[in-house]
Design a protein around this motif. Sequence first.
Motif, PDB file in Angstrom:
ATOM      1  N   GLN A  15       0.749  -1.183   0.009  1.00  0.00           N
ATOM      2  CA  GLN A  15       0.061  -0.065  -0.010  1.00  0.00           C
ATOM      3  C   GLN A  15       0.871   1.456  -0.064  1.00  0.00           C
ATOM      4  OE1 GLN A  15      -3.199  -0.114  -0.097  1.00  0.00           O
ATOM      5  NE2 GLN A  15      -4.133   1.670   0.767  1.00  0.00           N
ATOM      6  N   LEU A  16       1.929   1.152   0.912  1.00  0.00           N
ATOM      7  CA  LEU A  16       2.993   2.413   0.773  1.00  0.00           C
ATOM      8  C   LEU A  16       3.632   2.565  -0.409  1.00  0.00           C
ATOM      9  CD1 LEU A  16       4.136   2.245   4.482  1.00  0.00           C
ATOM     10  CD2 LEU A  16       2.733   3.957   3.588  1.00  0.00           C
ATOM     11  N   THR A  17       4.182   1.282  -0.793  1.00  0.00           N
ATOM     12  CA  THR A  17       5.166   1.584  -2.052  1.00  0.00           C
ATOM     13  C   THR A  17       4.613   1.939  -3.286  1.00  0.00           C
ATOM     14  OG1 THR A  17       5.089  -0.920  -2.363  1.00  0.00           O
ATOM     15  CG2 THR A  17       7.085  -0.034  -1.086  1.00  0.00           C
ATOM     16  N   LYS A  18       3.219   1.518  -3.426  1.00  0.00           N
ATOM     17  CA  LYS A  18       2.292   2.053  -4.536  1.00  0.00           C
ATOM     18  C   LYS A  18       2.085   3.556  -4.515  1.00  0.00           C
ATOM     19  CE  LYS A  18      -2.326   1.597  -4.048  1.00  0.00           C
ATOM     20  NZ  LYS A  18      -3.784   1.051  -3.675  1.00  0.00           N
ATOM     21  N   HIS A  19       2.018   4.120  -3.276  1.00  0.00           N
ATOM     22  CA  HIS A  19       1.734   5.357  -3.394  1.00  0.00           C
ATOM     23  C   HIS A  19       3.148   6.323  -3.355  1.00  0.00           C
ATOM     24  CE1 HIS A  19      -2.426   5.836  -2.704  1.00  0.00           C
ATOM     25  NE2 HIS A  19      -2.676   4.709  -1.991  1.00  0.00           N
ATOM     26  N   VAL A  20       4.310   5.543  -3.786  1.00  0.00           N
ATOM     27  CA  VAL A  20       5.440   6.470  -3.896  1.00  0.00           C
ATOM     28  C   VAL A  20       5.198   6.926  -5.336  1.00  0.00           C
ATOM     29  CG1 VAL A  20       7.807   6.177  -4.360  1.00  0.00           C
ATOM     30  CG2 VAL A  20       6.975   4.973  -2.305  1.00  0.00           C
ATOM     31  N   GLN A  21       4.933   6.078  -6.256  1.00  0.00           N
ATOM     32  CA  GLN A  21       4.666   6.709  -7.521  1.00  0.00           C
ATOM     33  C   GLN A  21       3.873   7.602  -7.693  1.00  0.00           C
ATOM     34  OE1 GLN A  21       6.759   4.536  -9.178  1.00  0.00           O
ATOM     35  NE2 GLN A  21       6.592   5.609 -11.129  1.00  0.00           N
ATOM     36  N   SER A  22       2.662   7.911  -6.932  1.00  0.00           N
ATOM     37  CA  SER A  22       1.847   8.821  -6.740  1.00  0.00           C
ATOM     38  C   SER A  22       2.415  10.208  -6.354  1.00  0.00           C
ATOM     39  CB  SER A  22       0.446   8.490  -6.409  1.00  0.00           C
ATOM     40  OG  SER A  22       0.580   8.393  -5.044  1.00  0.00           O
ATOM     41  N   GLY A  23       3.350  10.077  -5.577  1.00  0.00           N
ATOM     42  CA  GLY A  23       4.054  10.880  -4.756  1.00  0.00           C
ATOM     43  C   GLY A  23       3.520  11.378  -3.462  1.00  0.00           C
ATOM     44  N   VAL A  24       2.502  10.519  -3.119  1.00  0.00           N
ATOM     45  CA  VAL A  24       2.083  10.781  -1.620  1.00  0.00           C
ATOM     46  C   VAL A  24       2.997  10.371  -0.570  1.00  0.00           C
ATOM     47  CG1 VAL A  24       0.194   9.778  -0.251  1.00  0.00           C
ATOM     48  CG2 VAL A  24      -0.324  10.442  -2.564  1.00  0.00           C
ATOM     49  N   VAL A  25       3.894   9.256  -0.971  1.00  0.00           N
ATOM     50  CA  VAL A  25       4.573   8.578   0.077  1.00  0.00           C
ATOM     51  C   VAL A  25       6.055   9.098  -0.280  1.00  0.00           C
ATOM     52  CG1 VAL A  25       5.587   6.506   1.108  1.00  0.00           C
ATOM     53  CG2 VAL A  25       3.089   6.729   1.041  1.00  0.00           C
ATOM     54  N   SER A  26       6.970   9.522   0.460  1.00  0.00           N
ATOM     55  CA  SER A  26       8.060   9.978   0.040  1.00  0.00           C
ATOM     56  C   SER A  26       9.112   8.552   0.612  1.00  0.00           C
ATOM     57  CB  SER A  26       8.628  11.188   0.931  1.00  0.00           C
ATOM     58  OG  SER A  26       8.643  10.751   2.209  1.00  0.00           O
ATOM     59  N   LEU A  27      10.131   8.578  -0.106  1.00  0.00           N
ATOM     60  CA  LEU A  27      11.283   7.593   0.192  1.00  0.00           C
ATOM     61  C   LEU A  27      11.618   7.589   1.671  1.00  0.00           C
ATOM     62  CD1 LEU A  27      13.639   7.759  -2.889  1.00  0.00           C
ATOM     63  CD2 LEU A  27      11.620   6.252  -2.426  1.00  0.00           C
ATOM     64  N   ALA A  28      11.690   8.622   2.400  1.00  0.00           N
ATOM     65  CA  ALA A  28      12.187   8.806   3.741  1.00  0.00           C
ATOM     66  C   ALA A  28      10.956   8.274   4.686  1.00  0.00           C
ATOM     67  CB  ALA A  28      12.409  10.300   3.919  1.00  0.00           C
ATOM     68  N   GLY A  29       9.665   8.380   3.882  1.00  0.00           N
ATOM     69  CA  GLY A  29       8.341   7.679   4.511  1.00  0.00           C
ATOM     70  C   GLY A  29       8.496   6.189   4.933  1.00  0.00           C
ATOM     71  N   LEU A  30       9.197   5.712   3.402  1.00  0.00           N
ATOM     72  CA  LEU A  30       9.265   4.142   3.756  1.00  0.00           C
ATOM     73  C   LEU A  30      10.241   3.725   4.693  1.00  0.00           C
ATOM     74  CD1 LEU A  30       9.670   3.216  -0.028  1.00  0.00           C
ATOM     75  CD2 LEU A  30       7.318   2.930   1.342  1.00  0.00           C
ATOM     76  N   ILE A  31      11.549   4.430   4.969  1.00  0.00           N
ATOM     77  CA  ILE A  31      12.359   4.305   6.070  1.00  0.00           C
ATOM     78  C   ILE A  31      11.757   4.395   7.179  1.00  0.00           C
ATOM     79  CG2 ILE A  31      14.460   4.806   6.922  1.00  0.00           C
ATOM     80  CD1 ILE A  31      15.562   5.746   4.156  1.00  0.00           C
ATOM     81  N   ALA A  32      11.077   5.402   7.472  1.00  0.00           N
ATOM     82  CA  ALA A  32      10.380   5.640   8.744  1.00  0.00           C
ATOM     83  C   ALA A  32       9.139   4.523   8.988  1.00  0.00           C
ATOM     84  CB  ALA A  32       9.455   6.917   8.514  1.00  0.00           C
TER      85      ALA A  32
END
Lengths: 259, 259
Positions: A15-32
Amino acid sequence: MSIHPRAESLRIREQLTKHVQSGVVSLAGLIAHGRGEAFDYLLGEETRQSALNAIKVSAGALLIAKKPVLSVNGNVAALCSRELVELAEATGAKLEVNLYHRFPGRDSAIEKLLKEAGAREVLGVGEAASAQIDEVHSDRRKVDPEGILISDTVFVPLEDGDRTEALRRMGKTVIAVDLNPLSRTAQLASITIVDNIVRAMPLLVSEAKKLKSRSLEELRKEVASFDNREALSDAMRAMEERLRDLSFKGVYIDLHGNK
Amino acid sequence: MSIHPRAESLRIREQLTKHVQSGVVSLAGLIAHGRGEAFDYLLGEETRQSALNAIKVSAGALLIAKKPVLSVNGNVAALCSRELVELAEATGAKLEVNLYHRFPGRDSAIEKLLKEAGAREVLGVGEAASAQIDEVHSDRRKVDPEGILISDTVFVPLEDGDRTEALRRMGKTVIAVDLNPLSRTAQLASITIVDNIVRAMPLLVSEAKKLKSRSLEELRKEVASFDNREALSDAMRAMEERLRDLSFKGVYIDLHGNK
């Protein structure tokens, strides 16, 4: 012991990685998110009684607030847009986008998600984030003069300590959701829900709906008697205990391949 | 207490996110890094004596091995290519790319990084990963018949438990680097270095260079007397203690804004 991480945490990661593409989730957000996973693992991946209590008190605090605001970042929008809209409706709170990294278009991508989930109004998007909070050194300082700036109670799921402290200094009641009971956010919030946002949000919505029938006076008493130190201590104790438990249950193979 | 995460962890995060663009680091790799950060925080972000001991024994195990292989994934390549090449040179080990997600071009992007860092040969790239390990359900099962398949000792920094167990069942000595002493990888490896890869790699290189002058017999004795249970217990104890310590040092602000 299962061989693969369970389906639920894989679903959340997707769900999170899907939203990296749309710009909603940042790469820093994945680490968090990864940091959260580790603390959740130590917490036993369940909502503890002390967290449930913090959730109830948080629902009460939002209901008694005059100007409650729910602050929305990328990870929370990706995981819980629907529950955020429901919580806003149940408590009369406003929704405001607030981001550590305000990349171009990110705020409107989050607004879009919230509107698709049923939100009528979303503050803090584009030019609307025209006010500033002192002593916050990220884009999180940019707030909406109709929202967080004039709020009395702010719900800040997955927040940074910097802004939590600034909001407290402004005299606001700050409700945080943070899986690390030792983080500055967890320590400095008025009410800290030490739980996974994905488990906490639906509970928060149902508590808010339940508590609506209670008198403001009753709710005020319960909020005033809440002890955040106790909630945090309970979570830390749980993690200590789980470390101890798990270390007894170890599955070792010795150097020669014997289990 | 500093307001912002320290410079070193920001530098590492940037190093990883930079390599998302080049395809070396996967989004799942960023989440995994976050999990590591949380455990490192609990570990006190330092190389413990027990980890240093595991590092020494690991250097010895690589030196006494007949066919040692260093398995390289995206995060390790992004953070430690130079040290991997140095370790391969110091111990006579081969370098092999091994990935959980073998996205097109990812293996050659990692090969490129390693070659830029001075590697002469990199196994496991493209068609070379033509052999399979049983009971591994990710792309990690794909190995090079000249490398991991016929190795006697495999260094698997930042590994998954699935392959660690499979490699042990094949009779290989498995050396893991894992910040979570409770993970299946940590528990099932022959030697587990519970330390941040960024701190452990340079130490491993210098230990390998130092131990080169020692006799094989001496090194064999030291490796044989190593107790991985002890190493893991020490790390778990450290985390428990740190949780306890930190919970006493809490900085609270009460509900009314008083520190």
